[in-house]
Scaffold this motif. Structure first.
Motif, PDB file in Angstrom:
ATOM      1  N   GLY A 153       4.665   8.933 -10.251  1.00  0.00           N
ATOM      2  CA  GLY A 153       3.972   9.068 -11.593  1.00  0.00           C
ATOM      3  C   GLY A 153       3.633   8.047 -12.525  1.00  0.00           C
ATOM      4  O   GLY A 153       3.121   7.972 -13.608  1.00  0.00           O
ATOM      5  N   PHE A 154       3.774   6.778 -11.742  1.00  0.00           N
ATOM      6  CA  PHE A 154       3.239   5.657 -12.122  1.00  0.00           C
ATOM      7  C   PHE A 154       1.814   5.416 -12.325  1.00  0.00           C
ATOM      8  O   PHE A 154       1.063   5.988 -11.405  1.00  0.00           O
ATOM      9  CB  PHE A 154       4.129   4.275 -11.516  1.00  0.00           C
ATOM     10  CG  PHE A 154       5.392   4.154 -11.347  1.00  0.00           C
ATOM     11  CD1 PHE A 154       5.826   3.789 -12.884  1.00  0.00           C
ATOM     12  CD2 PHE A 154       6.248   4.578 -10.818  1.00  0.00           C
ATOM     13  CE1 PHE A 154       7.151   3.436 -12.958  1.00  0.00           C
ATOM     14  CE2 PHE A 154       7.580   4.388 -10.595  1.00  0.00           C
ATOM     15  CZ  PHE A 154       8.184   3.831 -11.786  1.00  0.00           C
ATOM     16  N   ALA A 155       1.231   4.552 -13.230  1.00  0.00           N
ATOM     17  CA  ALA A 155       0.065   4.167 -13.053  1.00  0.00           C
ATOM     18  C   ALA A 155       0.022   2.542 -12.666  1.00  0.00           C
ATOM     19  O   ALA A 155       0.916   2.066 -12.926  1.00  0.00           O
ATOM     20  CB  ALA A 155      -0.923   4.263 -14.416  1.00  0.00           C
ATOM     21  N   THR A 156      -1.133   2.007 -12.154  1.00  0.00           N
ATOM     22  CA  THR A 156      -1.192   0.561 -11.555  1.00  0.00           C
ATOM     23  C   THR A 156      -1.636  -0.121 -12.743  1.00  0.00           C
ATOM     24  O   THR A 156      -2.666   0.230 -13.414  1.00  0.00           O
ATOM     25  CB  THR A 156      -2.011   0.476 -10.358  1.00  0.00           C
ATOM     26  OG1 THR A 156      -1.482   1.065  -9.205  1.00  0.00           O
ATOM     27  CG2 THR A 156      -2.213  -0.869  -9.987  1.00  0.00           C
ATOM     28  N   ALA A 157      -0.756  -1.304 -13.125  1.00  0.00           N
ATOM     29  CA  ALA A 157      -1.294  -2.009 -14.308  1.00  0.00           C
ATOM     30  C   ALA A 157      -2.143  -3.027 -13.609  1.00  0.00           C
ATOM     31  O   ALA A 157      -2.973  -3.556 -14.469  1.00  0.00           O
ATOM     32  CB  ALA A 157      -0.052  -2.347 -15.188  1.00  0.00           C
ATOM     33  N   ALA A 158      -1.764  -3.678 -12.334  1.00  0.00           N
ATOM     34  CA  ALA A 158      -2.339  -4.958 -11.962  1.00  0.00           C
ATOM     35  C   ALA A 158      -2.238  -4.927 -10.470  1.00  0.00           C
ATOM     36  O   ALA A 158      -0.712  -4.499 -10.090  1.00  0.00           O
ATOM     37  CB  ALA A 158      -1.947  -6.106 -12.698  1.00  0.00           C
ATOM     38  N   ARG A 159      -2.898  -5.423  -9.647  1.00  0.00           N
ATOM     39  CA  ARG A 159      -2.534  -5.467  -8.200  1.00  0.00           C
ATOM     40  C   ARG A 159      -3.408  -6.734  -7.646  1.00  0.00           C
ATOM     41  O   ARG A 159      -4.286  -7.052  -7.792  1.00  0.00           O
ATOM     42  CB  ARG A 159      -3.361  -4.139  -7.441  1.00  0.00           C
ATOM     43  CG  ARG A 159      -3.140  -4.248  -5.988  1.00  0.00           C
ATOM     44  CD  ARG A 159      -1.682  -4.101  -5.630  1.00  0.00           C
ATOM     45  NE  ARG A 159      -1.682  -4.260  -4.180  1.00  0.00           N
ATOM     46  CZ  ARG A 159      -1.799  -3.215  -3.073  1.00  0.00           C
ATOM     47  NH1 ARG A 159      -2.073  -2.147  -3.190  1.00  0.00           N
ATOM     48  NH2 ARG A 159      -1.713  -3.743  -1.560  1.00  0.00           N
ATOM     49  N   THR A 160      -2.622  -7.451  -6.827  1.00  0.00           N
ATOM     50  CA  THR A 160      -3.084  -8.480  -6.117  1.00  0.00           C
ATOM     51  C   THR A 160      -2.747  -8.415  -4.640  1.00  0.00           C
ATOM     52  O   THR A 160      -1.873  -7.345  -4.330  1.00  0.00           O
ATOM     53  CB  THR A 160      -2.443  -9.930  -6.825  1.00  0.00           C
ATOM     54  OG1 THR A 160      -1.225 -10.060  -6.439  1.00  0.00           O
ATOM     55  CG2 THR A 160      -2.752 -10.091  -8.169  1.00  0.00           C
ATOM     56  N   ASP A 197       0.886  -1.042  -0.002  1.00  0.00           N
ATOM     57  CA  ASP A 197       0.050   0.104  -0.184  1.00  0.00           C
ATOM     58  C   ASP A 197       0.750   1.341   0.092  1.00  0.00           C
ATOM     59  O   ASP A 197       0.629   2.130  -0.849  1.00  0.00           O
ATOM     60  CB  ASP A 197      -0.982  -0.034   1.280  1.00  0.00           C
ATOM     61  CG  ASP A 197      -1.920  -1.109   0.963  1.00  0.00           C
ATOM     62  OD1 ASP A 197      -2.400  -1.493  -0.103  1.00  0.00           O
ATOM     63  OD2 ASP A 197      -2.525  -1.719   2.095  1.00  0.00           O
ATOM     64  N   ARG A 198       1.881   1.269   0.870  1.00  0.00           N
ATOM     65  CA  ARG A 198       2.676   2.339   1.067  1.00  0.00           C
ATOM     66  C   ARG A 198       3.764   2.706  -0.438  1.00  0.00           C
ATOM     67  O   ARG A 198       3.702   3.864  -0.746  1.00  0.00           O
ATOM     68  CB  ARG A 198       3.708   2.319   2.094  1.00  0.00           C
ATOM     69  CG  ARG A 198       4.590   3.477   2.473  1.00  0.00           C
ATOM     70  CD  ARG A 198       5.457   3.421   3.590  1.00  0.00           C
ATOM     71  NE  ARG A 198       6.522   2.607   3.437  1.00  0.00           N
ATOM     72  CZ  ARG A 198       7.355   2.553   4.400  1.00  0.00           C
ATOM     73  NH1 ARG A 198       7.657   3.403   5.283  1.00  0.00           N
ATOM     74  NH2 ARG A 198       8.415   1.629   4.143  1.00  0.00           N
ATOM     75  N   ALA A 199       3.988   1.520  -0.940  1.00  0.00           N
ATOM     76  CA  ALA A 199       4.877   1.536  -2.089  1.00  0.00           C
ATOM     77  C   ALA A 199       3.710   2.071  -3.298  1.00  0.00           C
ATOM     78  O   ALA A 199       4.202   2.825  -4.052  1.00  0.00           O
ATOM     79  CB  ALA A 199       5.288   0.132  -2.546  1.00  0.00           C
ATOM     80  N   ILE A 201       6.390  -5.069  -7.908  1.00  0.00           N
ATOM     81  CA  ILE A 201       6.666  -5.132  -6.439  1.00  0.00           C
ATOM     82  C   ILE A 201       5.951  -6.238  -5.992  1.00  0.00           C
ATOM     83  O   ILE A 201       4.677  -6.371  -5.902  1.00  0.00           O
ATOM     84  CB  ILE A 201       6.399  -3.795  -5.943  1.00  0.00           C
ATOM     85  CG1 ILE A 201       7.131  -2.834  -6.600  1.00  0.00           C
ATOM     86  CG2 ILE A 201       7.056  -3.838  -4.339  1.00  0.00           C
ATOM     87  CD1 ILE A 201       6.843  -1.287  -5.914  1.00  0.00           C
ATOM     88  N   ARG A 202       6.585  -7.284  -5.247  1.00  0.00           N
ATOM     89  CA  ARG A 202       6.317  -8.330  -4.509  1.00  0.00           C
ATOM     90  C   ARG A 202       6.420  -8.218  -3.237  1.00  0.00           C
ATOM     91  O   ARG A 202       7.384  -7.637  -2.439  1.00  0.00           O
ATOM     92  CB  ARG A 202       6.745  -9.540  -5.031  1.00  0.00           C
ATOM     93  CG  ARG A 202       6.551  -9.993  -6.534  1.00  0.00           C
ATOM     94  CD  ARG A 202       7.290 -11.366  -6.936  1.00  0.00           C
ATOM     95  NE  ARG A 202       6.775 -11.465  -8.428  1.00  0.00           N
ATOM     96  CZ  ARG A 202       7.599 -11.248  -9.363  1.00  0.00           C
ATOM     97  NH1 ARG A 202       8.639 -10.808  -9.158  1.00  0.00           N
ATOM     98  NH2 ARG A 202       7.025 -11.554 -10.626  1.00  0.00           N
ATOM     99  N   ARG A 203       5.394  -8.679  -2.304  1.00  0.00           N
ATOM    100  CA  ARG A 203       5.391  -8.471  -0.853  1.00  0.00           C
ATOM    101  C   ARG A 203       6.660  -9.353  -0.464  1.00  0.00           C
ATOM    102  O   ARG A 203       6.695 -10.631  -0.798  1.00  0.00           O
ATOM    103  CB  ARG A 203       4.082  -8.981  -0.154  1.00  0.00           C
ATOM    104  CG  ARG A 203       3.987  -8.515   1.198  1.00  0.00           C
ATOM    105  CD  ARG A 203       2.515  -9.178   1.863  1.00  0.00           C
ATOM    106  NE  ARG A 203       1.714  -8.723   1.069  1.00  0.00           N
ATOM    107  CZ  ARG A 203       0.949  -7.436   1.127  1.00  0.00           C
ATOM    108  NH1 ARG A 203       1.574  -6.602   2.083  1.00  0.00           N
ATOM    109  NH2 ARG A 203       0.008  -7.208   0.632  1.00  0.00           N
ATOM    110  N   GLY A 204       7.495  -8.767   0.517  1.00  0.00           N
ATOM    111  CA  GLY A 204       8.513  -9.352   1.204  1.00  0.00           C
ATOM    112  C   GLY A 204       8.931  -8.871   2.332  1.00  0.00           C
ATOM    113  O   GLY A 204       8.128  -7.973   2.840  1.00  0.00           O
TER     114      GLY A 204
END
Length: 381
Positions: free
Chosen positions: A64-71, A54-56, A89-92
């Motif tokens: 300036g990025f747009a979100t392409a996909a989110r899980t 969420d913070r990322a 970005i993967r959760r780690g």
């Protein structure tokens, strides 16, 4: 600097007198492989891990990025240009850079690469589908080469401002009021990596991925020992390519230094920087214009202190431009702009940095006391 300079016709022949006052001396690194396995065409995306997606995502949108996909476990970020996403970005458990993914020109290149490296071609998890080969470079960094099946369509982008230029003044009765908003990312431009085994790592990218060097930097008084930084581009033949898609430099660390993302123009950089500042984000260095690559630049830190760059107006080189050679120095990083900060240069002392240096000096790599002292001199010159 004690080395002999190359002057006149010889210098122009060496590197077309386009981007550096010096070309190669006899016997120096040619900056390309005679017979590479394949020739990648661009960076596809960069892979990171972060504990808080969420913070990322909040910072990504501010940047300036747009979100392409989110899980629940993955966040894919994109620019406005058509193509694959720029960043995954993967959760780690900790914030870290995992590695880059480069684009193959054709699906058959993946088969050729897998045979040459003793690996296999596998399905890629990029939105839209694709195939990938997973490798390790000599630094131990994971590197993917991918061929994507379904590129994402373009998004609306920021329009460049119409500028009055003295004798040519097309803007009349139209005040200029660029909005205070995020700099809309167009695409991923390059990644900069640090390595203790610079020569081996550079040759691996040239031999395996078919990349070619645009500019070499060397330490003052140590040119005979070879370069310690290389700005490396994709070899697209006669088609112009970014001055560097990858930059490598010798140092005590291994891995990510920063990544750079193209925006429309200087106003997009400046207005987007004001937006980031208002949102409480930290600038590392900028705004200015580089020497190698000529980009307008502005560097920022994300909430986990990873460095990212807005850039515009970078150099484009075709295959026939040979490498330039220049001494490494902090003052040689920019044509204009504020002095490079200690934060940008990674020159702020810390126990972790000291441990990194001591570990590197004790290891089997290219960093010895003379190289280390040369790097310290370059940071302060």
């Amino acid at each position: 600097m004690s080395e002999t300079r190359v002057h006149g016709a010889d210098a122009r022949t060496a590197h077309q007198d386009l981007h550096s006052e010096q070309g190669a001396l006899r016997g120096e690194h040619p900056g390309r492989s005679r017979n590479p396995v394949i020739k990648v065409t661009d960076l596809a995306w960069l892979e990171f891990e972060k504990p808080d997606l969420d913070r990322a995502e909040v910072f990504a949108h501010d940047f300036g990025f747009a979100t392409a996909a989110r899980t629940e476990r993955e966040l894919w970020l994109r620019g406005t240009f058509a193509g694959p996403p720029c960043v995954v970005i993967r959760r780690g458990r900790a914030s870290r850079f995992v590695g880059p993914a480069f684009r193959a020109a054709e699906r058959a290149d993946l088969d050729r690469l897998a045979r040459a490296t003793g690996t296999s071609v596998r399905e890629s998890d990029v939105p839209g589908g694709g195939r990938a080969v997973a490798l390790l470079d000599p630094s131990g960094l994971p590197v993917k080469v991918v061929h994507c099946a379904g590129p994402l369509p373009a998004l609306p982008g920021q329009r460049p401002l119409l500028l009055n230029r003295g004798i040519r003044s097309p803007r009349v009765n139209a005040p200029q009021r660029p909005p205070r908003e995020p700099s809309r990312i167009q695409r991923l431009g390059h990644v900069v990596l640090e390595t203790r085994v610079f020569a081996r790592t550079l040759d691996w990218y040239l031999d395996t991925l078919g990349m070619i060097v645009s500019d070499f930097l060397f330490l003052d008084g140590q040119r005979g020992r070879g370069p310690t930084m290389a700005f490396v581009r994709c070899d697209l033949g006669p088609v112009p390519a970014d001055h560097h898609t990858l930059a490598l430099h010798l140092g005590p660390g291994t891995g990510y230094v920063h990544s750079a993302y193209q925006v429309t123009d200087l106003d997009a950089i400046a207005a987007g920087g004001e937006y980031l500042k208002e949102r409480g984000h930290r600038r590392s260095w900028g705004i200015g214009r580089h020497i190698q690559g000529s980009q307008l630049f502005d560097y920022w830190r994300d909430p986990d202190r990873l460095m990212v760059e807005h850039f515009a107006d970078g150099d484009l080189f075709s295959e026939d431009t040979e490498p330039g050679w220049a001494p490494m120095s902090s003052s040689g990083l920019a044509q204009w702009g504020p002095p490079a900060t200690r934060d940008f240069l990674g020159a702020t002392p810390s126990p972790a940095k000291l441990r990194e240096v001591l570990h590197a000096l004790r290891g089997d790599n290219e960093l010895d006391p003379a190289r280390l002292l040369g790097l310290l001199k370059a940071v302060n010159s």
